[in-house]
Design a protein around this motif. Structure first.
Motif, PDB file in Angstrom:
ATOM      1  N   PHE A  64      -1.310   1.766   5.444  1.00  0.00           N
ATOM      2  CA  PHE A  64      -1.543   2.840   4.481  1.00  0.00           C
ATOM      3  C   PHE A  64      -1.916   2.200   3.154  1.00  0.00           C
ATOM      4  N   ILE A  65      -3.139   2.436   2.720  1.00  0.00           N
ATOM      5  CA  ILE A  65      -3.633   1.860   1.465  1.00  0.00           C
ATOM      6  C   ILE A  65      -3.023   2.614   0.292  1.00  0.00           C
ATOM      7  N   VAL A  66      -2.446   1.858  -0.660  1.00  0.00           N
ATOM      8  CA  VAL A  66      -1.798   2.485  -1.822  1.00  0.00           C
ATOM      9  C   VAL A  66      -2.503   2.154  -3.142  1.00  0.00           C
ATOM     10  N   ASP A 102       3.986  -1.967   8.231  1.00  0.00           N
ATOM     11  CA  ASP A 102       5.312  -2.310   8.771  1.00  0.00           C
ATOM     12  C   ASP A 102       6.297  -2.739   7.677  1.00  0.00           C
ATOM     13  N   ASN A 103       6.483  -1.904   6.687  1.00  0.00           N
ATOM     14  CA  ASN A 103       7.425  -2.152   5.589  1.00  0.00           C
ATOM     15  C   ASN A 103       7.151  -3.436   4.819  1.00  0.00           C
ATOM     16  N   GLU A 104       5.874  -3.779   4.729  1.00  0.00           N
ATOM     17  CA  GLU A 104       5.460  -4.935   3.945  1.00  0.00           C
ATOM     18  C   GLU A 104       4.212  -4.557   3.159  1.00  0.00           C
ATOM     19  N   ASP A 148       7.619  -4.969  -1.526  1.00  0.00           N
ATOM     20  CA  ASP A 148       7.667  -4.089  -2.701  1.00  0.00           C
ATOM     21  C   ASP A 148       8.176  -2.717  -2.262  1.00  0.00           C
ATOM     22  N   ASP A 149       9.491  -2.509  -2.421  1.00  0.00           N
ATOM     23  CA  ASP A 149      10.121  -1.280  -1.942  1.00  0.00           C
ATOM     24  C   ASP A 149       9.528  -0.023  -2.582  1.00  0.00           C
ATOM     25  N   ASP A 150       9.137  -0.130  -3.847  1.00  0.00           N
ATOM     26  CA  ASP A 150       8.607   1.030  -4.560  1.00  0.00           C
ATOM     27  C   ASP A 150       7.313   1.522  -3.896  1.00  0.00           C
ATOM     28  N   LYS A 151       6.353   0.636  -3.662  1.00  0.00           N
ATOM     29  CA  LYS A 151       5.086   1.042  -3.054  1.00  0.00           C
ATOM     30  C   LYS A 151       5.258   1.427  -1.582  1.00  0.00           C
ATOM     31  N   ILE A 152       6.167   0.764  -0.884  1.00  0.00           N
ATOM     32  CA  ILE A 152       6.426   1.116   0.519  1.00  0.00           C
ATOM     33  C   ILE A 152       7.011   2.520   0.594  1.00  0.00           C
ATOM     34  N   GLN A 153       7.922   2.830  -0.301  1.00  0.00           N
ATOM     35  CA  GLN A 153       8.550   4.155  -0.338  1.00  0.00           C
ATOM     36  C   GLN A 153       7.511   5.234  -0.665  1.00  0.00           C
ATOM     37  N   ASP A 184       5.404   5.934   2.385  1.00  0.00           N
ATOM     38  CA  ASP A 184       6.142   6.746   3.370  1.00  0.00           C
ATOM     39  C   ASP A 184       6.135   8.225   3.000  1.00  0.00           C
ATOM     40  N   ARG A 185       6.124   8.531   1.719  1.00  0.00           N
ATOM     41  CA  ARG A 185       6.182   9.931   1.250  1.00  0.00           C
ATOM     42  C   ARG A 185       4.812  10.602   1.180  1.00  0.00           C
ATOM     43  N   ALA A 186       3.758   9.826   1.112  1.00  0.00           N
ATOM     44  CA  ALA A 186       2.419  10.386   0.898  1.00  0.00           C
ATOM     45  C   ALA A 186       1.915  11.131   2.132  1.00  0.00           C
ATOM     46  N   ALA A 187       1.331  12.301   1.886  1.00  0.00           N
ATOM     47  CA  ALA A 187       0.725  13.107   2.953  1.00  0.00           C
ATOM     48  C   ALA A 187      -0.799  13.110   2.845  1.00  0.00           C
ATOM     49  N   VAL A 188      -1.321  12.650   1.713  1.00  0.00           N
ATOM     50  CA  VAL A 188      -2.764  12.609   1.476  1.00  0.00           C
ATOM     51  C   VAL A 188      -3.185  11.143   1.456  1.00  0.00           C
ATOM     52  N   THR A 189      -4.168  10.792   2.294  1.00  0.00           N
ATOM     53  CA  THR A 189      -4.625   9.406   2.367  1.00  0.00           C
ATOM     54  C   THR A 189      -5.560   9.078   1.205  1.00  0.00           C
TER      55      THR A 189
END
Length: 197
Positions: free
Chosen positions: A92-94, A112-114, A134-139, A142-147
């Motif tokens: 998932f690109i952030v 995979d949580n990295e 980076d827990d902040d970006k991983i979290q 996980d919450r995002a519904a829009v790619t």
């Protein structure tokens, strides 16, 4: 002689009745043919009008073409997204940031949580800059519904003549959103926020 005259009258009336019947039949036939096109026009209409199956196939192909165009877009950023998603299936690109010269993009993808920080060239070459948890970006991922693609499609629908500069998944006061920066055709900076959840 009288009989002969009756026979002639009978033939005369029979002939007259025949002519009247023929005239009536011709009049009816003429009215029917006025409502129908000549045979050669009917064939022409059949060859120029597609049938329902052809229309359905054409509609499906048009929808597929449109969907494909939306998924790839005109801007180079869509090619970068495609390369990264092919390399990191399920990632998932952030974050994406176009370098000033436009020859490469910094891309952050959660897999995979990295968090993997990449440098991706417009030729499709990927090099890993850093891996971290980076827990902040991983979290946020996980919450995002829009790619990222959906957010950019919306941005380019609003500003079709702009070019990509940067996109970042951000959380402000509990509201998850994509922060997008585009360069306008007139050189202006365009900043957009699109909800991500």
């Amino acid at each position: 002689m009288f009989r002969n005259s009756d026979t002639q009258h009978t033939k005369f009336f029979a002939g007259l009745a025949g002519v009247a019947a023929l005239a009536l039949f011709s009049a009816c036939s003429t009215d029917d043919s006025a409502d129908q096109p000549p045979a050669d026009q009917e064939v022409q209409e059949q060859t120029t009008t597609p049938d329902a199956a052809s229309e359905a196939t054409t509609d499906a192909q048009s929808a597929e073409t449109t969907e494909s165009a939306q998924a790839t877009g005109d801007d180079a950023v869509f090619d970068i997204i495609e390369v990264v998603e092919a390399e990191y299936d399920g990632g998932f690109i952030v974050h994406i940031d176009r370098e000033d010269n436009g020859s490469s993009f910094d891309v952050d993808v959660v897999v995979d949580n990295e968090l993997i920080e990449l440098d991706v060239t417009t030729n499709g070459n990927i090099s890993v800059e850093e891996r971290e948890g980076d827990d902040d970006k991983i979290q946020k991922a996980d919450r995002a519904a829009v790619t990222v693609t959906e957010a950019l499609n919306q941005a380019f629908e609003e500003h079709s003549d702009a070019t990509f500069d940067q996109i970042d998944l951000d959380d402000d006061d509990g509201s998850l959103r994509w922060e997008i920066e585009l360069d306008g055709a007139d050189g202006s900076d365009i900043e957009l926020e699109i909800p991500a959840s």
